[in-house]
Design a protein around this motif. Sequence first.
Motif, mmCIF file in Angstrom:
data_model
loop_
_atom_site.group_PDB
_atom_site.id
_atom_site.type_symbol
_atom_site.label_atom_id
_atom_site.label_comp_id
_atom_site.label_asym_id
_atom_site.label_seq_id
_atom_site.Cartn_x
_atom_site.Cartn_y
_atom_site.Cartn_z
ATOM 1 N N ARG A 31 0.827 -1.239 -0.018
ATOM 2 C CA ARG A 31 0.124 0.067 -0.024
ATOM 3 C C ARG A 31 0.887 1.240 -0.244
ATOM 4 O O ARG A 31 0.682 2.301 -0.664
ATOM 5 N N THR A 32 1.886 1.289 0.693
ATOM 6 C CA THR A 32 2.951 2.322 0.715
ATOM 7 C C THR A 32 3.620 2.652 -0.675
ATOM 8 O O THR A 32 3.621 3.656 -1.298
ATOM 9 N N GLN A 33 3.779 1.274 -1.225
ATOM 10 C CA GLN A 33 4.050 1.665 -2.587
ATOM 11 C C GLN A 33 3.314 2.018 -3.650
ATOM 12 O O GLN A 33 3.392 2.921 -4.470
ATOM 13 N N LEU A 34 2.003 1.804 -3.425
ATOM 14 C CA LEU A 34 0.898 2.371 -4.362
ATOM 15 C C LEU A 34 0.917 3.725 -4.155
ATOM 16 O O LEU A 34 0.857 4.555 -4.972
ATOM 17 N N VAL A 35 0.981 4.435 -2.913
ATOM 18 C CA VAL A 35 0.899 5.793 -2.619
ATOM 19 C C VAL A 35 2.066 6.482 -3.291
ATOM 20 O O VAL A 35 2.009 7.534 -4.018
ATOM 21 N N PHE A 36 3.157 5.949 -3.198
ATOM 22 C CA PHE A 36 4.142 6.606 -3.790
ATOM 23 C C PHE A 36 4.276 6.630 -5.335
ATOM 24 O O PHE A 36 4.607 7.762 -5.820
#
Length: 351
Positions: free
Chosen positions: A328-333
């Motif tokens: 999920r962090t990678q998606l926001v990034f």
Amino acid sequence: MKKFLVPIFSIVILTSCGSSKVVTNDQSLPQTASSSTSKNDKAFQSAYQTIKLEDLKKNLYVIAADDMEGRDTGSPGQKRAGEYMVNYYKTLGLSFPKTLNSHYQKVPADYMKKRGGGNLPDSENILAFIEGSEKPEEIVVISAHYDHVGTQNGVVYNGADDDGSGTVAVMEIAKAFQSAKKTGNGPKRSILFLHVTGEEHGLFGSEYYSDHPVFPLANTVVDLNIDMIGRDDPENRGKNYVYVIGSEMLSSELKVINEAANKKTVNLELNYKYDDPKDPERLYYRSDHYNFAKNNIPVAFFFDGIHEDYHKPTDDVEKIDYAILQKRTQLVFATAWEIANRKDRIVVDKK
């Protein structure tokens, strides 16, 4: 997340839910024939790979530790958590907006008291900043609240998911953008990493920022808000998903950009169950992004749903699904990267 509804422009609490699928570090955007595009892809891939499960876990074990005493607004424990975050940004070489004297933006007790904050002491928003290389006046905000509900009857409510997970995600995204900058591939637009206080008591930190913006709200392109992304809710147990709220409320482009970033990277199931202002849960109005949305700034709110440990002392680091937290962090990034580097500012074409 905030737990109760407040009249007018205040809001309630939000949550997030997790997934059980393991994330790997080999997702990347495809290369293209253009040399300039290829360079940008390589820069993205390199930065994207710096978002590590182990680093998310390391930081969360500090932010949600017992000695942070549940990070209640303005408490000594919250201030210790804030000091850890500021030292983290200093170590990255990531400074604060020039108009501030430090990484802190004071949120006065009187401001919160007038909005139902009782006798809360002074608190602080924490801001870290990367100036854009081509369009520095345009600001992409990535936000999360770092407060929780403190200690009750001698028991620490650690808030590992709420919102320790969002807090460490913003820290990790900042590291990724800073790593790109150090290789000469900094974002074209400026990025503000905004950790707000007072969310649990009434979204006070984000409201204070919107009333006293460090950068003109007219120059703010988007707010990507992260509030609970380390667990899953009963409805989605075992799924590889994230709830996304508000991404098409004000802009016809933001949802398209987020979906494209998702498809090219982590390929989560994007759940739009609550993406409706008329939904009885009214989640669009219940986290810090709304203080941007009410000022006509496009927003996307990422969360995992309300789980059984929400606002309980059992919301601990041992229960976080770090694999889904990483995804999920990678998606926001990936979403922020596209918004920060695209040629044109995303449109605001809805009301």
